[in-house]
Scaffold this motif. Structure first.
Motif, PDB file in Angstrom:
ATOM      1  N   GLY A   6      -6.793   1.121  -8.985  1.00 48.60           N
ATOM      2  CA  GLY A   6      -7.301   1.804  -7.800  1.00 48.60           C
ATOM      3  C   GLY A   6      -6.218   2.587  -7.089  1.00 48.60           C
ATOM      4  O   GLY A   6      -6.429   3.719  -6.669  1.00 48.60           O
ATOM      5  N   LEU A   7      -5.041   1.988  -6.973  1.00 46.95           N
ATOM      6  CA  LEU A   7      -3.927   2.654  -6.305  1.00 46.95           C
ATOM      7  C   LEU A   7      -3.518   3.902  -7.072  1.00 46.95           C
ATOM      8  O   LEU A   7      -3.281   4.957  -6.487  1.00 46.95           O
ATOM      9  CB  LEU A   7      -2.740   1.689  -6.190  1.00 46.95           C
ATOM     10  N   LEU A   8      -3.454   3.803  -8.382  1.00 50.58           N
ATOM     11  CA  LEU A   8      -3.043   4.948  -9.196  1.00 50.58           C
ATOM     12  C   LEU A   8      -4.070   6.070  -9.176  1.00 50.58           C
ATOM     13  O   LEU A   8      -3.738   7.218  -9.439  1.00 50.58           O
ATOM     14  CB  LEU A   8      -2.764   4.511 -10.635  1.00 50.58           C
ATOM     15  N   GLY A   9      -5.315   5.748  -8.848  1.00 45.00           N
ATOM     16  CA  GLY A   9      -6.371   6.759  -8.809  1.00 45.00           C
ATOM     17  C   GLY A   9      -6.448   7.520  -7.488  1.00 45.00           C
ATOM     18  O   GLY A   9      -7.240   8.457  -7.363  1.00 45.00           O
ATOM     19  N   LYS A  10      -5.634   7.144  -6.521  1.00 42.14           N
ATOM     20  CA  LYS A  10      -5.688   7.814  -5.217  1.00 42.14           C
ATOM     21  C   LYS A  10      -5.086   9.213  -5.316  1.00 42.14           C
ATOM     22  O   LYS A  10      -4.156   9.449  -6.068  1.00 42.14           O
ATOM     23  CB  LYS A  10      -4.943   7.000  -4.144  1.00 42.14           C
ATOM     24  N   THR A  11      -5.669  10.130  -4.528  1.00 44.85           N
ATOM     25  CA  THR A  11      -5.259  11.538  -4.650  1.00 44.85           C
ATOM     26  C   THR A  11      -4.651  12.131  -3.385  1.00 44.85           C
ATOM     27  O   THR A  11      -4.285  13.301  -3.379  1.00 44.85           O
ATOM     28  CB  THR A  11      -6.473  12.399  -5.067  1.00 44.85           C
ATOM     29  N   THR A  12      -4.560  11.334  -2.311  1.00 46.32           N
ATOM     30  CA  THR A  12      -3.931  11.832  -1.081  1.00 46.32           C
ATOM     31  C   THR A  12      -3.057  10.731  -0.483  1.00 46.32           C
ATOM     32  O   THR A  12      -3.258   9.537  -0.765  1.00 46.32           O
ATOM     33  CB  THR A  12      -4.968  12.249  -0.015  1.00 46.32           C
ATOM     34  N   ALA A  13      -2.134  11.135   0.368  1.00 44.42           N
ATOM     35  CA  ALA A  13      -1.275  10.168   1.048  1.00 44.42           C
ATOM     36  C   ALA A  13      -2.113   9.218   1.908  1.00 44.42           C
ATOM     37  O   ALA A  13      -1.851   8.012   1.947  1.00 44.42           O
ATOM     38  CB  ALA A  13      -0.234  10.897   1.902  1.00 44.42           C
ATOM     39  N   ASP A  14      -3.131   9.750   2.588  1.00 46.26           N
ATOM     40  CA  ASP A  14      -3.983   8.896   3.417  1.00 46.26           C
ATOM     41  C   ASP A  14      -4.714   7.854   2.580  1.00 46.26           C
ATOM     42  O   ASP A  14      -4.853   6.704   2.992  1.00 46.26           O
ATOM     43  CB  ASP A  14      -4.989   9.737   4.208  1.00 46.26           C
ATOM     44  N   ASP A  15      -5.198   8.264   1.386  1.00 45.54           N
ATOM     45  CA  ASP A  15      -5.871   7.312   0.494  1.00 45.54           C
ATOM     46  C   ASP A  15      -4.910   6.223   0.022  1.00 45.54           C
ATOM     47  O   ASP A  15      -5.279   5.052  -0.065  1.00 45.54           O
ATOM     48  CB  ASP A  15      -6.457   8.029  -0.722  1.00 45.54           C
ATOM     49  N   VAL A  16      -3.675   6.599  -0.292  1.00 47.86           N
ATOM     50  CA  VAL A  16      -2.668   5.625  -0.727  1.00 47.86           C
ATOM     51  C   VAL A  16      -2.369   4.655   0.416  1.00 47.86           C
ATOM     52  O   VAL A  16      -2.344   3.439   0.226  1.00 47.86           O
ATOM     53  CB  VAL A  16      -1.378   6.325  -1.212  1.00 47.86           C
ATOM     54  N   ARG A  17      -2.145   5.189   1.594  1.00 48.04           N
ATOM     55  CA  ARG A  17      -1.857   4.364   2.775  1.00 48.04           C
ATOM     56  C   ARG A  17      -3.000   3.374   3.007  1.00 48.04           C
ATOM     57  O   ARG A  17      -2.785   2.179   3.212  1.00 48.04           O
ATOM     58  CB  ARG A  17      -1.657   5.264   3.992  1.00 48.04           C
ATOM     59  N   LYS A  18      -4.223   3.869   2.958  1.00 49.04           N
ATOM     60  CA  LYS A  18      -5.395   3.025   3.183  1.00 49.04           C
ATOM     61  C   LYS A  18      -5.510   1.948   2.098  1.00 49.04           C
ATOM     62  O   LYS A  18      -5.772   0.784   2.389  1.00 49.04           O
ATOM     63  CB  LYS A  18      -6.656   3.892   3.208  1.00 49.04           C
ATOM     64  N   ASP A  19      -5.284   2.324   0.841  1.00 49.31           N
ATOM     65  CA  ASP A  19      -5.383   1.372  -0.261  1.00 49.31           C
ATOM     66  C   ASP A  19      -4.326   0.272  -0.138  1.00 49.31           C
ATOM     67  O   ASP A  19      -4.622  -0.899  -0.361  1.00 49.31           O
ATOM     68  CB  ASP A  19      -5.244   2.081  -1.608  1.00 49.31           C
ATOM     69  N   LEU A  20      -3.108   0.637   0.215  1.00 48.53           N
ATOM     70  CA  LEU A  20      -2.049  -0.366   0.371  1.00 48.53           C
ATOM     71  C   LEU A  20      -2.389  -1.324   1.510  1.00 48.53           C
ATOM     72  O   LEU A  20      -2.194  -2.534   1.404  1.00 48.53           O
ATOM     73  CB  LEU A  20      -0.698   0.303   0.614  1.00 48.53           C
ATOM     74  N   PHE A  21      -2.903  -0.791   2.607  1.00 47.19           N
ATOM     75  CA  PHE A  21      -3.255  -1.616   3.761  1.00 47.19           C
ATOM     76  C   PHE A  21      -4.432  -2.531   3.421  1.00 47.19           C
ATOM     77  O   PHE A  21      -4.395  -3.726   3.690  1.00 47.19           O
ATOM     78  CB  PHE A  21      -3.588  -0.705   4.943  1.00 47.19           C
ATOM     79  N   GLY A  51      -5.344  -3.434   0.471  1.00 46.66           N
ATOM     80  CA  GLY A  51      -4.888  -4.363  -0.559  1.00 46.66           C
ATOM     81  C   GLY A  51      -4.200  -5.583   0.029  1.00 46.66           C
ATOM     82  O   GLY A  51      -4.324  -6.695  -0.491  1.00 46.66           O
ATOM     83  N   MET A  52      -3.467  -5.372   1.111  1.00 46.67           N
ATOM     84  CA  MET A  52      -2.803  -6.491   1.770  1.00 46.67           C
ATOM     85  C   MET A  52      -3.852  -7.478   2.285  1.00 46.67           C
ATOM     86  O   MET A  52      -3.717  -8.685   2.120  1.00 46.67           O
ATOM     87  CB  MET A  52      -1.933  -5.982   2.916  1.00 46.67           C
ATOM     88  N   PHE A  53      -4.921  -6.971   2.871  1.00 50.90           N
ATOM     89  CA  PHE A  53      -5.962  -7.848   3.402  1.00 50.90           C
ATOM     90  C   PHE A  53      -6.795  -8.466   2.287  1.00 50.90           C
ATOM     91  O   PHE A  53      -7.246  -9.609   2.406  1.00 50.90           O
ATOM     92  CB  PHE A  53      -6.815  -7.103   4.435  1.00 50.90           C
ATOM     93  N   ARG A  54      -6.985  -7.746   1.190  1.00 54.17           N
ATOM     94  CA  ARG A  54      -7.660  -8.308   0.015  1.00 54.17           C
ATOM     95  C   ARG A  54      -6.857  -9.507  -0.489  1.00 54.17           C
ATOM     96  O   ARG A  54      -7.405 -10.546  -0.852  1.00 54.17           O
ATOM     97  CB  ARG A  54      -7.769  -7.221  -1.056  1.00 54.17           C
ATOM     98  N   MET A  55      -5.536  -9.363  -0.482  1.00 52.00           N
ATOM     99  CA  MET A  55      -4.659 -10.433  -0.941  1.00 52.00           C
ATOM    100  C   MET A  55      -4.797 -11.660  -0.034  1.00 52.00           C
ATOM    101  O   MET A  55      -4.758 -12.790  -0.510  1.00 52.00           O
ATOM    102  CB  MET A  55      -3.214  -9.944  -0.954  1.00 52.00           C
ATOM    103  N   LEU A  56      -4.962 -11.450   1.275  1.00 54.01           N
ATOM    104  CA  LEU A  56      -5.130 -12.589   2.179  1.00 54.01           C
ATOM    105  C   LEU A  56      -6.374 -13.395   1.805  1.00 54.01           C
ATOM    106  O   LEU A  56      -6.342 -14.627   1.786  1.00 54.01           O
ATOM    107  CB  LEU A  56      -5.241 -12.115   3.631  1.00 54.01           C
ATOM    108  N   VAL A  57      -7.466 -12.701   1.511  1.00 52.16           N
ATOM    109  CA  VAL A  57      -8.700 -13.383   1.128  1.00 52.16           C
ATOM    110  C   VAL A  57      -8.483 -14.195  -0.146  1.00 52.16           C
ATOM    111  O   VAL A  57      -8.817 -15.385  -0.202  1.00 52.16           O
ATOM    112  CB  VAL A  57      -9.850 -12.360   0.919  1.00 52.16           C
ATOM    113  N   HIS A  58      -7.888 -13.561  -1.157  1.00 49.62           N
ATOM    114  CA  HIS A  58      -7.684 -14.245  -2.436  1.00 49.62           C
ATOM    115  C   HIS A  58      -6.744 -15.436  -2.304  1.00 49.62           C
ATOM    116  O   HIS A  58      -6.987 -16.484  -2.899  1.00 49.62           O
ATOM    117  CB  HIS A  58      -7.146 -13.281  -3.491  1.00 49.62           C
ATOM    118  N   THR A  59      -5.682 -15.293  -1.535  1.00 51.25           N
ATOM    119  CA  THR A  59      -4.737 -16.399  -1.434  1.00 51.25           C
ATOM    120  C   THR A  59      -5.283 -17.536  -0.571  1.00 51.25           C
ATOM    121  O   THR A  59      -4.957 -18.695  -0.811  1.00 51.25           O
ATOM    122  CB  THR A  59      -3.365 -15.936  -0.900  1.00 51.25           C
TER     123      THR A  59
END
Length: 183
Positions: free
Chosen positions: A48-63, A65-73
């Motif tokens: 998903g991260l590699l498929g992003k096409t703008t800086a805003d999309d990358v920023r949003k995906d990283l942010f 992703g951090m919260f997705r990680m909280l759920v999984h952990t």
């Protein structure tokens, strides 16, 4: 993970133990490493991260992703315990963790270089810092009770405040090495 066995995986997956031995391995560490790989791909979401096409999309995906990680952990706190126990080791589990982490860091670095115009050396450092923040927050959330003190909204607000109030312009950094502690 401690109840993970070739027999149990074969039963749940509806395949034979022979299939598990052939395609995953006979060693219990191979089975754990395979499980970590499967779960790790969900944690990192590199595609998903590699498929992003703008800086805003990358920023949003990283942010996100951090919260997705909280759920999984939070759902699987043993995963972080395994991570911290085996990271840097040379057994099958440690090698798998290292591989997943390097794939994630490589993806983040490439996005930082492409969309934020960071030079490669700086992208490496920023990717490591982002990953450290992500892992530390996941550890505090899943294992040290942060999830009992704050909901996602409060943590989201806390992360935003840290980013807003502790941001220092590049010209202001003037960071010095800390003095050596006296004995």
């Amino acid at each position: 993970m401690e109840n993970l066995s070739h027999t149990r995986v074969a039963e749940v997956s509806k395949v034979s133990r022979a299939w598990i031995y052939k395609y995953i391995g006979k060693n219990p560490e191979d089975l754990i490493a395979y499980s970590l790989d499967t779960i790790g791909k969900e944690f990192a979401k590199v595609d998903g991260l590699l498929g992003k096409t703008t800086a805003d999309d990358v920023r949003k995906d990283l942010f996100e992703g951090m919260f997705r990680m909280l759920v999984h952990t939070k759902e699987n706190p043993a995963l972080l315990a395994l991570y911290y126990r085996y990271i840097g080791t040379q057994n099958a589990i440690g090698r798998k963790i290292n591989e997943l982490e390097e794939n994630y860091l490589r993806a983040v670095r490439s996005r930082l270089e492409k969309f934020f115009a960071l030079p490669p050396k700086e992208a490496v450092i920023v990717a490591e810092v982002l990953h450290g923040l992500r892992m530390g927050l996941a550890h505090r959330y899943s294992s040290l009770g942060l999830h009992e003190k704050a909901d996602f909204e409060e943590i989201h607000r806390g992360v935003r405040r840290v980013l807003k109030h502790f941001a220092i312009a590049d010209a202001e950094t003037g960071v010095r090495k800390p003095a050596k502690a006296s004995r």
